[in-house]
Motif scaffolding. Sequence first.
Motif, PDB file in Angstrom:
ATOM      1  N   UNK A 244       0.875  -1.176   0.000  1.00 30.15           N
ATOM      2  CA  UNK A 244       0.000   0.000   0.000  1.00 30.15           C
ATOM      3  C   UNK A 244       0.909   1.222   0.000  1.00 30.15           C
ATOM      4  N   UNK A 245       1.455   1.536  -1.154  1.00 31.05           N
ATOM      5  CA  UNK A 245       2.492   2.563  -1.259  1.00 31.05           C
ATOM      6  C   UNK A 245       1.958   3.958  -0.926  1.00 31.05           C
ATOM      7  N   UNK A 246       0.685   4.208  -1.234  1.00 27.96           N
ATOM      8  CA  UNK A 246       0.161   5.561  -1.090  1.00 27.96           C
ATOM      9  C   UNK A 246      -0.188   5.931   0.359  1.00 27.96           C
ATOM     10  N   UNK A 247      -0.088   4.979   1.288  1.00 26.90           N
ATOM     11  CA  UNK A 247      -0.468   5.245   2.667  1.00 26.90           C
ATOM     12  C   UNK A 247       0.741   5.156   3.596  1.00 26.90           C
ATOM     13  N   UNK A 248       0.645   5.867   4.722  1.00 28.62           N
ATOM     14  CA  UNK A 248       1.659   5.802   5.770  1.00 28.62           C
ATOM     15  C   UNK A 248       0.969   5.797   7.120  1.00 28.62           C
TER      16      UNK A 248
END
Length: 374
Positions: A244-248
């Motif tokens: 889930x690259x777009x989340x942190x």
Amino acid sequence: MNKKKIGIIVGVVVLISTLTFFGVYRSLADQAVSVEVESPQLQTISSEVMIPGTVELEHQQIVSFSPEKGSDYKVLVDVDETVEEGTPLVEFPNTQYGYELEQINIQIESGYLRINQVEKQLEAVKERKKELEKEVGKEEAEKAVRAEEDQLILERRMANLDLRQILLQKEALEEREEDHIVTSTGEGTVLSINEAASVSTFEGNETIVHIANKNSVIITGHLSEYDSVQVKEGLRVNISSDAIIEENWSGVIDSVSYFPKSTEPLDGGAAVQYPFQVAIEEGPVSVLKPGMQMIMQVVMEEKEAVTIDMSAIVQEDGEDYVYVYENGIIRKVPVTLGIADGNRMEVNGLSEEDRVVVNPTNRLVDGMEVSLHD
């Protein structure tokens, strides 16, 4: 060709080479070295340790098949149903409960009747003692009924003790009956149900109902022997995922085990690993699933410091230097380095007013005249 002509040719070549050399040298001398400078910055920097982790459900409950409770059971919830703490989940029927309870209730009623009968007998003795006092006096009347009264008081005490014991038996029976109805220990969602578990298929840990709170997840992992000494509870953690690259996410170290969980062979030695747990404080928890692999950056140290671009640092003979520009001259200044954060490096020995040369070349020397790069 005679020697005279050869000498003339050699002389001409030497003269041309000499003139060319001095021309180039004069050109380079007339052209000042150009440098690019920047000022040190005061900023918040941190040092981090990268550790892998796995997403797990923090609160979950598993109701397993229990042969001692009977081979029959009834599931009282459905898959995907949301339950609260105390919600009945599974009922194991107790066929002996009703019979045992009826017997105890009869004994309790009999105990109350016995106590009431003794109380009436004591009242009768008291009335007779009052009548005797009129005839023979208080002292003689007391002697006449003392033995009978003491016996009745003893019987009343024994009847109360017997009744108390029976009431405790009823309480224990009701608690055993509650064990036959398993309730939820917290809020959650029913993930799975197995209504086919039985004595014939029982293998020691067969799940009937699995409940978990999907919105309450944690991240677990293992620390090396070295990291277990450095990583402490309460340290901030920055979390990301390759899936889930777009989340942190962000969280804190919630616990670090005092005891190692496992020892695995490593190059003929042993790799001691200490379990730790991270509590997520910010970020979309709903997108996380149990088993997902996460990347955790544990912030070991965070502080305000003067920093410069790493490209400005020059190393010579094990010492660190930078070139500082001032009034067209560069000075070679020794510095002490601290922690690195990205392409920035903590540095001691400079101020925010200094102008430091970035990407210095080998042509630079202490005290050289330079010009600023446009």
